[in-house]
Each structure stands twice: as structure tokens, then as C-alpha cells.
Scaffold this motif. Structure first.
Motif, PDB file in Angstrom:
ATOM      1  N   LEU A 136     -31.838 -39.635  38.061  1.00 34.30           N
ATOM      2  CA  LEU A 136     -31.497 -40.762  38.926  1.00 34.30           C
ATOM      3  C   LEU A 136     -31.998 -42.058  38.299  1.00 34.30           C
ATOM      4  O   LEU A 136     -33.137 -42.134  37.850  1.00 34.30           O
ATOM      5  CB  LEU A 136     -32.132 -40.589  40.314  1.00 34.30           C
ATOM      6  CG  LEU A 136     -31.660 -39.409  41.158  1.00 34.30           C
ATOM      7  CD1 LEU A 136     -32.491 -39.325  42.439  1.00 34.30           C
ATOM      8  CD2 LEU A 136     -30.183 -39.552  41.514  1.00 34.30           C
ATOM      9  N   GLN A 137     -31.144 -43.057  38.272  1.00 37.85           N
ATOM     10  CA  GLN A 137     -31.520 -44.382  37.811  1.00 37.85           C
ATOM     11  C   GLN A 137     -30.995 -45.403  38.815  1.00 37.85           C
ATOM     12  O   GLN A 137     -29.924 -45.218  39.403  1.00 37.85           O
ATOM     13  CB  GLN A 137     -30.926 -44.677  36.425  1.00 37.85           C
ATOM     14  CG  GLN A 137     -31.412 -43.762  35.323  1.00 37.85           C
ATOM     15  CD  GLN A 137     -32.863 -44.005  34.959  1.00 37.85           C
ATOM     16  OE1 GLN A 137     -33.394 -45.086  35.179  1.00 37.85           O
ATOM     17  NE2 GLN A 137     -33.518 -42.992  34.401  1.00 37.85           N
ATOM     18  N   VAL A 138     -31.742 -46.472  39.016  1.00 36.85           N
ATOM     19  CA  VAL A 138     -31.306 -47.533  39.923  1.00 36.85           C
ATOM     20  C   VAL A 138     -30.653 -48.639  39.107  1.00 36.85           C
ATOM     21  O   VAL A 138     -31.277 -49.214  38.210  1.00 36.85           O
ATOM     22  CB  VAL A 138     -32.481 -48.104  40.738  1.00 36.85           C
ATOM     23  CG1 VAL A 138     -32.005 -49.270  41.608  1.00 36.85           C
ATOM     24  CG2 VAL A 138     -33.101 -47.017  41.604  1.00 36.85           C
ATOM     25  N   LYS A 139     -29.374 -48.910  39.400  1.00 35.93           N
ATOM     26  CA  LYS A 139     -28.674 -50.024  38.774  1.00 35.93           C
ATOM     27  C   LYS A 139     -28.643 -51.207  39.745  1.00 35.93           C
ATOM     28  O   LYS A 139     -28.450 -51.023  40.951  1.00 35.93           O
ATOM     29  CB  LYS A 139     -27.259 -49.619  38.378  1.00 35.93           C
ATOM     30  CG  LYS A 139     -27.206 -48.633  37.217  1.00 35.93           C
ATOM     31  CD  LYS A 139     -25.793 -48.418  36.724  1.00 35.93           C
ATOM     32  CE  LYS A 139     -25.771 -47.532  35.493  1.00 35.93           C
ATOM     33  NZ  LYS A 139     -24.381 -47.303  34.988  1.00 35.93           N
ATOM     34  N   VAL A 140     -28.828 -52.394  39.209  1.00 35.30           N
ATOM     35  CA  VAL A 140     -28.949 -53.600  40.027  1.00 35.30           C
ATOM     36  C   VAL A 140     -27.757 -54.518  39.764  1.00 35.30           C
ATOM     37  O   VAL A 140     -27.452 -54.836  38.609  1.00 35.30           O
ATOM     38  CB  VAL A 140     -30.260 -54.346  39.727  1.00 35.30           C
ATOM     39  CG1 VAL A 140     -30.389 -55.578  40.610  1.00 35.30           C
ATOM     40  CG2 VAL A 140     -31.454 -53.418  39.925  1.00 35.30           C
ATOM     41  N   THR A 141     -27.061 -54.907  40.840  1.00 36.61           N
ATOM     42  CA  THR A 141     -25.963 -55.868  40.758  1.00 36.61           C
ATOM     43  C   THR A 141     -26.293 -57.047  41.656  1.00 36.61           C
ATOM     44  O   THR A 141     -26.594 -56.867  42.844  1.00 36.61           O
ATOM     45  CB  THR A 141     -24.637 -55.241  41.200  1.00 36.61           C
ATOM     46  OG1 THR A 141     -24.394 -54.063  40.439  1.00 36.61           O
ATOM     47  CG2 THR A 141     -23.484 -56.217  41.006  1.00 36.61           C
ATOM     48  N   THR A 142     -26.261 -58.254  41.097  1.00 37.07           N
ATOM     49  CA  THR A 142     -26.692 -59.441  41.836  1.00 37.07           C
ATOM     50  C   THR A 142     -25.554 -60.444  41.972  1.00 37.07           C
ATOM     51  O   THR A 142     -24.834 -60.709  41.004  1.00 37.07           O
ATOM     52  CB  THR A 142     -27.873 -60.113  41.124  1.00 37.07           C
ATOM     53  OG1 THR A 142     -28.938 -59.174  41.009  1.00 37.07           O
ATOM     54  CG2 THR A 142     -28.366 -61.319  41.906  1.00 37.07           C
ATOM     55  N   THR A 143     -25.381 -60.955  43.177  1.00 35.75           N
ATOM     56  CA  THR A 143     -24.506 -62.100  43.412  1.00 35.75           C
ATOM     57  C   THR A 143     -25.363 -63.218  43.973  1.00 35.75           C
ATOM     58  O   THR A 143     -26.571 -63.060  44.186  1.00 35.75           O
ATOM     59  CB  THR A 143     -23.389 -61.742  44.409  1.00 35.75           C
ATOM     60  OG1 THR A 143     -23.968 -61.479  45.693  1.00 35.75           O
ATOM     61  CG2 THR A 143     -22.613 -60.518  43.946  1.00 35.75           C
ATOM     62  N   TRP A 144     -24.744 -64.342  44.264  1.00 36.35           N
ATOM     63  CA  TRP A 144     -25.544 -65.459  44.776  1.00 36.35           C
ATOM     64  C   TRP A 144     -26.031 -65.231  46.197  1.00 36.35           C
ATOM     65  O   TRP A 144     -26.953 -65.895  46.661  1.00 36.35           O
ATOM     66  CB  TRP A 144     -24.743 -66.762  44.685  1.00 36.35           C
ATOM     67  CG  TRP A 144     -23.547 -66.830  45.605  1.00 36.35           C
ATOM     68  CD1 TRP A 144     -22.288 -66.421  45.331  1.00 36.35           C
ATOM     69  CD2 TRP A 144     -23.524 -67.346  46.937  1.00 36.35           C
ATOM     70  NE1 TRP A 144     -21.470 -66.629  46.402  1.00 36.35           N
ATOM     71  CE2 TRP A 144     -22.207 -67.213  47.413  1.00 36.35           C
ATOM     72  CE3 TRP A 144     -24.479 -67.917  47.790  1.00 36.35           C
ATOM     73  CZ2 TRP A 144     -21.820 -67.608  48.681  1.00 36.35           C
ATOM     74  CZ3 TRP A 144     -24.090 -68.308  49.055  1.00 36.35           C
ATOM     75  CH2 TRP A 144     -22.778 -68.162  49.493  1.00 36.35           C
ATOM     76  N   TRP A 145     -25.448 -64.252  46.925  1.00 44.45           N
ATOM     77  CA  TRP A 145     -25.869 -64.026  48.312  1.00 44.45           C
ATOM     78  C   TRP A 145     -26.608 -62.702  48.536  1.00 44.45           C
ATOM     79  O   TRP A 145     -27.230 -62.515  49.576  1.00 44.45           O
ATOM     80  CB  TRP A 145     -24.655 -64.074  49.253  1.00 44.45           C
ATOM     81  CG  TRP A 145     -23.696 -62.927  49.100  1.00 44.45           C
ATOM     82  CD1 TRP A 145     -23.742 -61.725  49.727  1.00 44.45           C
ATOM     83  CD2 TRP A 145     -22.556 -62.882  48.254  1.00 44.45           C
ATOM     84  NE1 TRP A 145     -22.716 -60.920  49.328  1.00 44.45           N
ATOM     85  CE2 TRP A 145     -21.949 -61.609  48.432  1.00 44.45           C
ATOM     86  CE3 TRP A 145     -21.963 -63.782  47.360  1.00 44.45           C
ATOM     87  CZ2 TRP A 145     -20.810 -61.242  47.739  1.00 44.45           C
ATOM     88  CZ3 TRP A 145     -20.820 -63.397  46.699  1.00 44.45           C
ATOM     89  CH2 TRP A 145     -20.259 -62.151  46.885  1.00 44.45           C
ATOM     90  N   SER A 146     -26.578 -61.743  47.566  1.00 44.41           N
ATOM     91  CA  SER A 146     -27.237 -60.459  47.807  1.00 44.41           C
ATOM     92  C   SER A 146     -27.503 -59.730  46.503  1.00 44.41           C
ATOM     93  O   SER A 146     -26.970 -60.077  45.451  1.00 44.41           O
ATOM     94  CB  SER A 146     -26.395 -59.565  48.727  1.00 44.41           C
ATOM     95  OG  SER A 146     -25.235 -59.122  48.045  1.00 44.41           O
ATOM     96  N   THR A 147     -28.323 -58.685  46.615  1.00 44.69           N
ATOM     97  CA  THR A 147     -28.581 -57.773  45.506  1.00 44.69           C
ATOM     98  C   THR A 147     -28.223 -56.362  45.968  1.00 44.69           C
ATOM     99  O   THR A 147     -28.688 -55.918  47.023  1.00 44.69           O
ATOM    100  CB  THR A 147     -30.058 -57.814  45.075  1.00 44.69           C
ATOM    101  OG1 THR A 147     -30.364 -59.111  44.588  1.00 44.69           O
ATOM    102  CG2 THR A 147     -30.337 -56.791  43.984  1.00 44.69           C
ATOM    103  N   THR A 148     -27.377 -55.672  45.213  1.00 44.51           N
ATOM    104  CA  THR A 148     -26.979 -54.306  45.546  1.00 44.51           C
ATOM    105  C   THR A 148     -27.632 -53.340  44.570  1.00 44.51           C
ATOM    106  O   THR A 148     -27.514 -53.490  43.358  1.00 44.51           O
ATOM    107  CB  THR A 148     -25.449 -54.141  45.495  1.00 44.51           C
ATOM    108  OG1 THR A 148     -24.845 -55.005  46.454  1.00 44.51           O
ATOM    109  CG2 THR A 148     -25.062 -52.696  45.815  1.00 44.51           C
ATOM    110  N   LEU A 149     -28.352 -52.362  45.128  1.00 44.08           N
ATOM    111  CA  LEU A 149     -28.994 -51.313  44.339  1.00 44.08           C
ATOM    112  C   LEU A 149     -28.133 -50.058  44.432  1.00 44.08           C
ATOM    113  O   LEU A 149     -27.747 -49.646  45.527  1.00 44.08           O
ATOM    114  CB  LEU A 149     -30.396 -51.026  44.873  1.00 44.08           C
ATOM    115  CG  LEU A 149     -31.327 -52.233  45.038  1.00 44.08           C
ATOM    116  CD1 LEU A 149     -32.642 -51.795  45.653  1.00 44.08           C
ATOM    117  CD2 LEU A 149     -31.556 -52.910  43.703  1.00 44.08           C
ATOM    118  N   THR A 150     -27.840 -49.442  43.302  1.00 40.75           N
ATOM    119  CA  THR A 150     -27.024 -48.233  43.271  1.00 40.75           C
ATOM    120  C   THR A 150     -27.801 -47.104  42.624  1.00 40.75           C
ATOM    121  O   THR A 150     -28.344 -47.263  41.530  1.00 40.75           O
ATOM    122  CB  THR A 150     -25.708 -48.460  42.498  1.00 40.75           C
ATOM    123  OG1 THR A 150     -24.990 -49.534  43.094  1.00 40.75           O
ATOM    124  CG2 THR A 150     -24.844 -47.208  42.521  1.00 40.75           C
TER     125      THR A 150
END
Length: 398
Positions: A136-150
Motif C-alpha cells: 500500500l502506498q499513499v498518492k497525493v493529488t492537490t488542487t487549490w481547494w483540496s488534497t485527495t489521498l489515494t
């Protein structure tokens, strides 16, 4: 932060349409042909088998390898699986294989074979069950309004698992979706888990402004080879990166060691300074094993991430002879081992040398039966790195 590991383990049971292979009354029925499971979990590979009347089964086993003498290698006899495999067999001709504490190197095609008391009474079920082991690895996606962890894996986990998200070791979400979104800036740490198997933790502090994503959290590679340690980064609009520095995290009360390009004649910086960077180290040594991080300077500020970088482990090769004392006529196994699982080649094929000359290419070297002619100096190398061989181990046959 100390991570807690739950006491349960992930056990995957396979329920799917059976695949029957065979002819003239011979068959092996696998419950499924492929499975994806987590490192450190437990998996059951189920099958049943049939054969013509008048035969009596004398031997059953599972295998993934065939040695240099074209003998099928029973998983129970394979040193890589010692203590990890259990066979289940009963009057209903059940041939289930249980593998515990899965390793990434266990990704392979597993096949069942049985032998009867009649001449020619041998049968193997082809194709077998393809097992893919992932972590399992956590990937991080960031926009100007939120951060999504996958919660990311290299294959789709079998069995539609539930993903549990932890914030500072407290559960914040349990769902079939592998993603979790954060709508605020925080210095908290997050990690995901599936049935007690945890991912590494990540910090999302400052993701709305500065963020570094390392391509690998851990790398294991061979002594004498080269490695690329890479990352990408984001920062506020209006900034321009003017300098990047890779460094080895210093020990307690020690300053970090900056690895400038050309350091020791073995270091090179690659990549686009404004978005990504790669640290290339050549002629690796075991003392290069360390945690590597990046920090960069913009025209407005200096920034250094607080969360973990990439941990590099440099390993040599070692030949092991089993048993340690060899008598002529015995079955002898030579294995080539590393101190960690190679990142770019988790299940390697080895080149074997005897007295400095190439003898064969195989996962392990089987001498069955061993004779005085087999005595000599043995070493091994990973296919693709034939010049990076192990120290020699002398095989003496009495």
C-alpha cells in the motif's frame, strides 16, 4: 509517530467460476486463475484434481520453478518459502495452497502437480494461478481547494476490500473507495490500511502551497550499480525555483550532508528544476544506504519538507549452500540472496559461476545428487548485472 499494526491479517478466499484443465480423465481445477493480495497478508490458492481409475496418488505438491535438471521444485523444499507454505489435502482431492506473510518476491505463477503409482502417472495443471503481491502506498493529488489521498496498489486487490483511513492513528473513514479528501490545511499525518495491513504515513501539511512527491519511498539496489532517486514538487504561483539541493538526512546533532553535483565523482542532478529533480548516484557502496531528501530555494523563500524522503538500501550478493556440510549423493541447493528485495527486479534470475566460469541461469542452483565433480568455488550475479557478482563460496564434497 509510531504506527500501530492491527493483530489481524488479510486472508483472501477465492470464489469464482472454476477453470478445468486436463484430458483422458486427468485434470486440475483452479478456483481462479489470478489474484492480487497485499504484502504481509495470507492467501489461499484453491484447486482440486482428478485422475483415471486404477491409479493411486503417491505425491502431490505445488511449484513455481523448474531447476537446471528439469526437476519440479516443491515449494516446501524452496528456501525462499520456508515457513510460509502449507498444503491442504483430503479425500475430496482438495489441493489448496496457503501462503502466509506474503513477500513482493512471491509474485509468480503457481501450479499444482501430482504423481501416481502407475507408469506415466504424472500430471501438472497448466496454466496455474497467477499471484501478484503488492504493498500500500499513499498518492497525493492537490488542487487549490483540496488534497485527495489515494490508497494505491500496483494491482486491483481481490475481494473488494474496505479501505480504512487514519488521521494521527485515529480512524476517520472506512469505505470501499480507496480515496480520502482533506479540505483544510493541517500538519497531521495520514495513512490507510486494509484488514490490518498499513501503508506508510504521509503528512499533508502545506499541500495547498508547497509539496514534494518522491517516486519511491524505499529503494533496494545492488552494490556497484547506479540508482535514480527522483521527485516532483509544487509551490505557490508567482515563485521561481532558483536552486535545488539533495542531501542525506543527518544523524542526531549532525548537519545534513549536501550532495552537490560531482560529489565524489559519483553524483549527478537530472530533471527540470522548476518541476522535478532526479539524483543519480553511480558505483553504489553499502555506506550509501541512507534517507535522501530534497530542499529547494525560490526567488521568495527557502523550503524544506518535513515528511520522509526516499530510503535507499544498497545490498551485496551472498551465496548460501544448503546443507552446510555436503556428502556425495546428497541433494544440495545453492541460493543467491540479498539483504532486501530489489526494487527493479523483485524476483530475479541469477547467473551462476563455478571457478569463475558461467554455468547456468536460474533462481537457485540444484545439485541432485551432488558429486565430487561439483566441488569448486561458486558465485552468483543478477541477470542484467553480470559483472556485479557475489564473493565466492567454496563447495566441498566429502
Amino acid at each position: 509517530m509510531a504506527l500501530r499494526t492491527a493483530g489481524s491479517v488479510l486472508v483472501v478466499f477465492l470464489w469464482s467460476v472454476a477453470v478445468v484443465l486436463g484430458q483422458n480423465g486427468w485434470s486440475v481445477t483452479y478456483t481462479t486463475q489470478s489474484i492480487c493480495s497485499l504484502k504481509r497478508s495470507t492467501v489461499d490458492l484453491s484447486c482440486s484434481y482428478a485422475y483415471p481409475r486404477g491409479h493411486k496418488v503417491t505425491t502431490t505438491f505445488w511449484f513455481t520453478k523448474i531447476d537446471a535438471l528439469e526437476n519440479y521444485v516443491n515449494l516446501r523444499d524452496d528456501p525462499d518459502y520456508k515457513g510460509h507454505v502449507t498444503y491442504r489435502s483430503d479425500k475430496n482431492k482438495d489441493c489448496t495452497l496457503k501462503i502466509t506473510d506474503l513477500r513482493l518476491s512471491y509474485s509468480a505463477e503457481y501450479k499444482f502437480r501430482f504423481i501416481t503409482d502407475q507408469e506415466g502417472g504424472k500430471y501438472s495443471g497448466y496454466p496455474g494461478v497467477t499471484l501478484s503481491v503488492t504493498d500500500l502506498q499513499v498518492k497525493v493529488t492537490t488542487t487549490w481547494w483540496s488534497t485527495t489521498l489515494t490508497c494505491s496498489t500496483t494491482c486491483t486487490l481481490t475481494g473488494n476490500p474496505t479501505y480504512i483511513w487514519y488521521r494521527n492513528s485515529k480512524i476517520v473513514q472506512a469505505a470501499s473507495s480507496p480515496s480520502y479528501s482533506v479540505y483544510f490545511k493541517t500538519e497531521d499525518s495520514f495513512y490507510c490500511a486494509v484488514k490490518g495491513i498499513n501503508s506508510p504515513a504521509v503528512s499533508v501539511g502545506g499541500h495547498s502551497y508547497f509539496h514534494v512527491t518522491y517516486t519511491h519511498q524505499r529503494i533496494c539496489t545492488l552494490k556497484g550499480s547506479s540508482v535514480n532517486i527522483s521527485c516532483s514538487y509544487t509551490y505557490p504561483s508567482g515563485h521561481t525555483v532558483s536552486e535545488t539541493n539533495w542531501y542525506i538526512k543527518g544523524k542526531l546533532h549532525e548537519a545534513p550532508q549536501i550532495l552537490s553535483p560531482g560529489y565524489g565523482g559519483r553524483v549527478e542532478y537530472l530533471g527540470k528544476m522548476q518541476s522535478d529533480s532526479t539524483l543519480r548516484i553511480t558505483d553504489l557502496r553499502e555506506e550509501d544506504s541512507a534517507e535522501y531528501k530534497i530542499r529547494f530555494r525560490t526567488d521568495q523563500t527557502n523550503w524544506e519538507p518535513t515528511f520522509p524522503g526516499t530510503t535507499l538500501t544498497v545490498t551485496g550478493l551472498q551465496v548460501k549452500v544448503t546443507p552446510a556440510t555436503v556428502t556425495e549423493g546428497q541433494k544440495v541447493i545453492l541460493t543467491c540472496s540479498t539483504t532486501c528485495t530489489l526494487t527493479d527486479n523483485p524476483n530475479p534470475t541469477y547467473i551462476w559461476y563455478k571457478n569463475g566460469h558461467v554455468t547456468t541461469q536460474s533462481n537457485s542452483l540444484f545439485l541432485n545428487p551432488v558429486s565430487s565433480e561439483d566441488a569448486g568455488r561458486y558465485s552468483c550475479a543478477v541477470e542484467g548485472h553480470k559483472d556485479l557478482y557475489s564473493p565466492e563460496e567454496t563447495l566441498t564434497v566429502t
